[in-house]
Design a protein around this motif. Structure first.
Motif, mmCIF file in Angstrom:
data_model
loop_
_atom_site.group_PDB
_atom_site.id
_atom_site.type_symbol
_atom_site.label_atom_id
_atom_site.label_comp_id
_atom_site.label_asym_id
_atom_site.label_seq_id
_atom_site.Cartn_x
_atom_site.Cartn_y
_atom_site.Cartn_z
ATOM 1 N N UNK A 82 50.398 35.887 -25.975
ATOM 2 C CA UNK A 82 49.784 36.201 -24.686
ATOM 3 C C UNK A 82 50.048 37.663 -24.371
ATOM 4 N N UNK A 83 49.073 38.298 -23.757
ATOM 5 C CA UNK A 83 49.229 39.673 -23.286
ATOM 6 C C UNK A 83 49.544 39.601 -21.801
ATOM 7 N N UNK A 84 50.574 40.339 -21.398
ATOM 8 C CA UNK A 84 51.080 40.277 -20.024
ATOM 9 C C UNK A 84 51.227 41.659 -19.414
ATOM 10 N N UNK A 85 51.223 41.687 -18.115
ATOM 11 C CA UNK A 85 51.582 42.871 -17.327
ATOM 12 C C UNK A 85 50.919 44.136 -17.854
ATOM 13 N N UNK A 86 49.604 44.059 -18.061
ATOM 14 C CA UNK A 86 48.849 45.243 -18.477
ATOM 15 C C UNK A 86 48.377 45.941 -17.213
ATOM 16 N N UNK A 87 48.894 47.133 -17.002
ATOM 17 C CA UNK A 87 48.567 47.893 -15.792
ATOM 18 C C UNK A 87 48.408 49.365 -16.127
ATOM 19 N N UNK A 88 47.531 50.021 -15.374
ATOM 20 C CA UNK A 88 47.294 51.455 -15.516
ATOM 21 C C UNK A 88 47.431 52.084 -14.137
ATOM 22 N N UNK A 89 48.078 53.232 -14.081
ATOM 23 C CA UNK A 89 48.217 53.964 -12.823
ATOM 24 C C UNK A 89 46.834 54.099 -12.182
ATOM 25 N N UNK A 90 46.698 53.757 -10.899
ATOM 26 C CA UNK A 90 45.368 53.756 -10.274
ATOM 27 C C UNK A 90 44.542 55.019 -10.522
ATOM 28 N N UNK A 91 45.147 56.182 -10.449
ATOM 29 C CA UNK A 91 44.368 57.408 -10.648
ATOM 30 C C UNK A 91 43.995 57.647 -12.112
ATOM 31 N N UNK A 92 44.486 56.804 -13.021
ATOM 32 C CA UNK A 92 44.148 56.906 -14.441
ATOM 33 C C UNK A 92 43.147 55.832 -14.875
ATOM 34 N N UNK A 93 42.680 55.010 -13.957
ATOM 35 C CA UNK A 93 41.678 54.011 -14.304
ATOM 36 C C UNK A 93 40.426 54.716 -14.840
ATOM 37 N N UNK A 94 39.761 54.082 -15.806
ATOM 38 C CA UNK A 94 38.530 54.581 -16.423
ATOM 39 C C UNK A 94 38.740 55.895 -17.178
ATOM 40 N N UNK A 95 39.966 56.107 -17.689
ATOM 41 C CA UNK A 95 40.246 57.315 -18.478
ATOM 42 C C UNK A 95 40.750 56.971 -19.880
#
Length: 156
Positions: A82-95
């Motif tokens: 399972x893949x868990x806790x995948x997060x990206x800093x909000x200002x880095x979304x779509x980069x």
């Protein structure tokens, strides 16, 4: 940007990034109270606990952590993870940070030893995971009772 394995000293920064996602991104699609509870639950200690149960990676940019994700074996299974806790800093979304994390997790030995990989996607992330080859486990493509979409990738 660089991708590397998580270290315990990263826990506070990763925790803060995850909390920001709940309170700035996911809060647009889910009840505020639930997002605040989830944010409160992602303490540095919880991040360390998750990292001890699998392989956690972070993406760094100019000395700060801008993304994270974990792959771990599904308890009781010899061929699924399972893949868990995948997060990206909000200002880095779509980069491209999410793609970097996912591609790193998909190269990990826990992933490559699996026949099937699951993940739980938020409303915001469903489209991204679909583009990355993950499919809904529900025939109706509906969220579960927690408002999360159960998705998988079959590897064999």
């Amino acid at each position: 940007m660089i991708v590397r394995r998580f270290e315990a000293g990263d826990a506070k920064e990763v925790s803060d990034m995850i909390r920001r996602n709940f309170l700035e991104v996911n809060i647009k699609d889910y009840p505020e109270e639930e997002m605040r509870e989830l944010a409160d639950g992602y303490s540095p200690e919880k991040v360390i606990s998750i990292s001890r149960q699998g392989h956690t990676y972070v993406v760094g940019d100019e000395g700060r952590i801008v993304g994270t994700g974990t792959v771990q074996c599904i308890e009781g299974s010899l061929n699924a993870c399972i893949l868990l806790a995948i997060f990206v800093m909000p200002e880095y979304h779509a980069r491209g940070v999410g793609r970097m994390i996912l591609e790193t997790l998909e190269k990990d030995t826990l992933f490559s030893c699996s026949d099937r990989v699951e993940l739980h996607a938020s409303i915001t992330a469903v489209g991204f995971y679909e583009k990355m080859g993950y499919r809904h486990m529900s025939k109706n493509k509906e969220a579960n009772e927690d408002g999360v979409y159960l998705m998988e990738k079959v590897l064999s």
